[in-house]
Enzyme design. Sequence first.
Site, mmCIF file in Angstrom:
data_model
loop_
_atom_site.group_PDB
_atom_site.id
_atom_site.type_symbol
_atom_site.label_atom_id
_atom_site.label_comp_id
_atom_site.label_asym_id
_atom_site.label_seq_id
_atom_site.Cartn_x
_atom_site.Cartn_y
_atom_site.Cartn_z
ATOM 1 N N SER A 190 45.719 34.682 32.094
ATOM 2 C CA SER A 190 44.577 33.760 31.849
ATOM 3 C C SER A 190 44.904 32.449 31.069
ATOM 4 O O SER A 190 45.776 32.505 30.071
ATOM 5 C CB SER A 190 43.491 34.398 31.124
ATOM 6 O OG SER A 190 42.696 33.462 30.363
ATOM 7 N N TYR A 213 40.583 40.021 23.576
ATOM 8 C CA TYR A 213 40.642 40.087 24.998
ATOM 9 C C TYR A 213 41.738 39.080 25.300
ATOM 10 O O TYR A 213 42.868 39.617 26.130
ATOM 11 C CB TYR A 213 39.356 39.297 25.831
ATOM 12 C CG TYR A 213 39.904 38.821 26.915
ATOM 13 C CD1 TYR A 213 40.007 39.825 28.270
ATOM 14 C CD2 TYR A 213 39.975 37.523 27.495
ATOM 15 C CE1 TYR A 213 40.321 39.294 29.369
ATOM 16 C CE2 TYR A 213 40.034 37.050 28.657
ATOM 17 C CZ TYR A 213 40.407 37.834 29.833
ATOM 18 O OH TYR A 213 40.801 37.471 31.107
ATOM 19 N N LYS A 223 45.962 39.861 26.896
ATOM 20 C CA LYS A 223 46.598 39.019 27.904
ATOM 21 C C LYS A 223 47.824 38.540 27.430
ATOM 22 O O LYS A 223 48.901 38.413 28.285
ATOM 23 C CB LYS A 223 45.849 37.941 28.367
ATOM 24 C CG LYS A 223 44.698 38.169 29.110
ATOM 25 C CD LYS A 223 44.820 38.870 30.610
ATOM 26 C CE LYS A 223 43.589 39.444 31.197
ATOM 27 N NZ LYS A 223 43.657 40.180 32.471
HETATM 28 P P1 NAD Z 1 36.200 42.123 37.143
HETATM 29 O O1 NAD Z 1 35.504 42.762 35.996
HETATM 30 O O2 NAD Z 1 35.170 41.873 38.361
HETATM 31 O O3 NAD Z 1 37.254 42.982 37.995
HETATM 32 C C1 NAD Z 1 38.254 43.795 37.149
HETATM 33 C C2 NAD Z 1 38.067 45.145 38.059
HETATM 34 O O4 NAD Z 1 38.820 46.072 37.353
HETATM 35 C C3 NAD Z 1 36.783 45.810 37.836
HETATM 36 O O5 NAD Z 1 36.453 46.372 39.474
HETATM 37 C C4 NAD Z 1 36.789 47.125 37.252
HETATM 38 O O6 NAD Z 1 36.119 48.064 37.566
HETATM 39 C C5 NAD Z 1 38.276 47.443 37.366
HETATM 40 N N1 NAD Z 1 38.826 48.009 36.162
HETATM 41 C C6 NAD Z 1 38.988 47.866 34.755
HETATM 42 N N2 NAD Z 1 39.483 48.828 34.063
HETATM 43 C C7 NAD Z 1 40.033 49.629 35.090
HETATM 44 C C8 NAD Z 1 40.591 50.867 34.862
HETATM 45 N N3 NAD Z 1 41.166 51.322 33.700
HETATM 46 N N4 NAD Z 1 41.123 51.524 36.203
HETATM 47 C C9 NAD Z 1 40.460 51.106 37.252
HETATM 48 N N5 NAD Z 1 39.806 49.808 37.321
HETATM 49 C C10 NAD Z 1 39.726 49.415 36.066
HETATM 50 O O7 NAD Z 1 36.905 40.940 36.720
HETATM 51 P P2 NAD Z 1 37.590 39.639 37.679
HETATM 52 O O8 NAD Z 1 37.089 38.398 37.169
HETATM 53 O O9 NAD Z 1 37.591 39.929 39.034
HETATM 54 O O10 NAD Z 1 38.912 39.473 37.060
HETATM 55 C C11 NAD Z 1 40.247 40.114 37.484
HETATM 56 C C12 NAD Z 1 41.131 40.058 36.472
HETATM 57 O O11 NAD Z 1 41.514 38.585 36.068
HETATM 58 C C13 NAD Z 1 40.972 40.607 35.064
HETATM 59 O O12 NAD Z 1 42.092 41.164 34.531
HETATM 60 C C14 NAD Z 1 40.513 39.540 34.162
HETATM 61 O O13 NAD Z 1 40.596 39.635 32.759
HETATM 62 C C15 NAD Z 1 41.363 38.393 34.714
HETATM 63 N N6 NAD Z 1 40.779 36.871 34.349
HETATM 64 C C16 NAD Z 1 39.615 36.709 35.134
HETATM 65 C C17 NAD Z 1 38.993 35.603 34.720
HETATM 66 C C18 NAD Z 1 37.659 35.036 35.250
HETATM 67 O O14 NAD Z 1 37.055 34.044 34.715
HETATM 68 N N7 NAD Z 1 37.005 35.823 36.079
HETATM 69 C C19 NAD Z 1 39.968 34.320 34.024
HETATM 70 C C20 NAD Z 1 41.119 34.967 33.589
HETATM 71 C C21 NAD Z 1 41.607 35.906 33.869
HETATM 72 N N1 UFG Z 2 28.891 27.577 28.628
HETATM 73 C C1 UFG Z 2 27.628 27.036 28.334
HETATM 74 N N2 UFG Z 2 26.424 27.943 28.475
HETATM 75 C C2 UFG Z 2 26.592 29.116 28.840
HETATM 76 C C3 UFG Z 2 27.984 29.666 29.088
HETATM 77 C C4 UFG Z 2 29.056 28.679 29.018
HETATM 78 O O1 UFG Z 2 27.448 25.861 27.858
HETATM 79 O O2 UFG Z 2 25.621 29.823 28.725
HETATM 80 C C5 UFG Z 2 29.778 26.400 28.341
HETATM 81 C C6 UFG Z 2 31.031 26.880 27.488
HETATM 82 O O3 UFG Z 2 30.784 26.337 26.268
HETATM 83 C C7 UFG Z 2 32.250 26.197 28.004
HETATM 84 C C8 UFG Z 2 32.190 26.288 29.557
HETATM 85 O O4 UFG Z 2 30.621 26.418 29.618
HETATM 86 O O5 UFG Z 2 32.235 25.099 27.652
HETATM 87 C C9 UFG Z 2 32.952 27.394 30.398
HETATM 88 O O6 UFG Z 2 32.350 28.701 29.671
HETATM 89 P P1 UFG Z 2 32.882 30.103 30.337
HETATM 90 O O7 UFG Z 2 32.445 31.271 29.365
HETATM 91 O O8 UFG Z 2 32.323 30.153 31.716
HETATM 92 O O9 UFG Z 2 34.400 29.975 30.354
HETATM 93 P P2 UFG Z 2 35.361 29.897 29.240
HETATM 94 O O10 UFG Z 2 36.061 28.742 29.730
HETATM 95 O O11 UFG Z 2 34.784 29.781 27.940
HETATM 96 O O12 UFG Z 2 36.243 31.147 29.439
HETATM 97 C C10 UFG Z 2 36.797 31.500 30.715
HETATM 98 C C11 UFG Z 2 36.981 33.000 30.991
HETATM 99 C C12 UFG Z 2 37.957 33.693 29.744
HETATM 100 C C13 UFG Z 2 39.139 33.082 29.747
HETATM 101 C C14 UFG Z 2 38.978 31.563 29.417
HETATM 102 C C15 UFG Z 2 40.277 30.901 29.161
HETATM 103 O O13 UFG Z 2 35.792 33.421 30.937
HETATM 104 O O14 UFG Z 2 38.292 34.977 30.389
HETATM 105 O O15 UFG Z 2 38.100 30.936 30.348
HETATM 106 O O16 UFG Z 2 40.116 29.582 28.938
HETATM 107 F F1 UFG Z 2 39.987 33.498 28.504
#
Ligand code: NAD
Ligand code: UFG
Length: 338
Positions: free
Chosen positions: A124, A149, A153
């Site tokens: 991330s 969190y 990472k």
């Molecule tokens: P998500 O929660 O939709 O997907 C994660 C999946 O992992 C889920 O299906 C969950 O059931 C599964 N899981 C968690 N722990 C497990 C375990 N111990 N065994 C088996 N399955 C398990 O999340 P996502 O948005 O698809 O994110 C995927 C990855 O990307 C995550 O590692 C997340 O931290 C990373 N990531 C996501 C974002 C974002 O904004 N969505 C940003 C940066 C990084």
């Molecule tokens: N925001 C609002 N209102 C809300 C939700 C979000 O104003 O109800 C704003 C936040 O303040 C931020 C922007 O929208 O300025 C984006 O917020 P998100 O929560 O969607 O995303 P973030 O950038 O805070 O976080 C994301 C992922 C994290 C990751 C991070 C890394 O969710 O997992 O990016 O930059 F760690």
Amino acid sequence: MKILLAGGAGYIGSHTALSLLNSGHEVVVVDNYDNSSPESIKRVEQLTGRSVTLYEDDVKDKVRMLKIMQKEQPDCVIHFAGLKAVGESVQQPVRYYRNNIDTTLTLLECMAETGCKEIVFSSSATVYGAENSSPCHEGMPRGICTNPYGWTKSMMEQILQDASVADKELSVVLLRYFNPIGAHESGRIGEDPQGIPNNLMPYVSQVAVGKREKLTIFGDDYDTPDGTCLRDYIHVMDLAEGHVKAVEFCAHHHGTEIINLGTGQPYSVLDIVNTFQQVNDVKVAYEIGPRRAGDLPAVYSDVHKAERVLGWRAKRTLADMCRDSWNWQKNNPNGYKK
Ligand code: NAD
Ligand code: UFG
């Protein structure tokens, strides 16, 4: 290639499964449905006309994972399996460290025991911390994270890097995602957050569909053009296609490569709200609230390395992201639940 997707039933995993299948790869998914359901993979199968081998298992369970790896003999693992809610990680740090670190260690051990040498990891932008200013590029040192969190990472990146130093045949790609939003254009798969969404786009969509009363914008007094925070939003299908490139790159590489997946184009919270309303012709009620602890004013990526190393760049626009998020939300107001 045969690719094992740990956590593949989730938001990013299911879209990646679809892109991999459409690129001719075989897909095996292991998920315990902690934050997802098998319905996403059922729909991926319907959309692609291909089948996925699906295991309901905990990736931390070494006995089970070893059996699966021995049976399936994947060429590459993509590690999506993680807990990802920033606020929850502050309340339940041990659960986050246990799940996120243990899944990584178990996968590495099982890979070593079965001869699998390729792993792509979901990292991330959060690992850049507040010390690095945007655009963030991969040569910057990791920063100080503001929550457990983020630390998971950062630690998992270090673990994977160390493993690739010790085993010269290991190929590790650390993908640093910026802000994935949107859904597959069919509206059949998308993001299905449990309870009140933490992230902006699912919150906006739920206000538009009438599930939430109004969005609170967290602060409009930042030093940015309109006072709201800037982020690098990326369409989840662009992200999925980036994974296909990463897996193919991983097969011809040794050591660790860190790659940002973003668009490089920052947009503000108000840009998102305004574009969503305009493109979809719907109203999103909002109010301005106080800043959210830990938010940085601007986080966006330098995209040159992804272009150079993977030959990949994001293609979809903010309008595409808003249209596809809404298409998913309005067709599935309760997510994957009937
Ligand atoms: P998500 O929660 O939709 O997907 C994660 C999946 O992992 C889920 O299906 C969950 O059931 C599964 N899981 C968690 N722990 C497990 C375990 N111990 N065994 C088996 N399955 C398990 O999340 P996502 O948005 O698809 O994110 C995927 C990855 O990307 C995550 O590692 C997340 O931290 C990373 N990531 C996501 C974002 C974002 O904004 N969505 C940003 C940066 C990084
Ligand atoms: N925001 C609002 N209102 C809300 C939700 C979000 O104003 O109800 C704003 C936040 O303040 C931020 C922007 O929208 O300025 C984006 O917020 P998100 O929560 O969607 O995303 P973030 O950038 O805070 O976080 C994301 C992922 C994290 C990751 C991070 C890394 O969710 O997992 O990016 O930059 F760690």
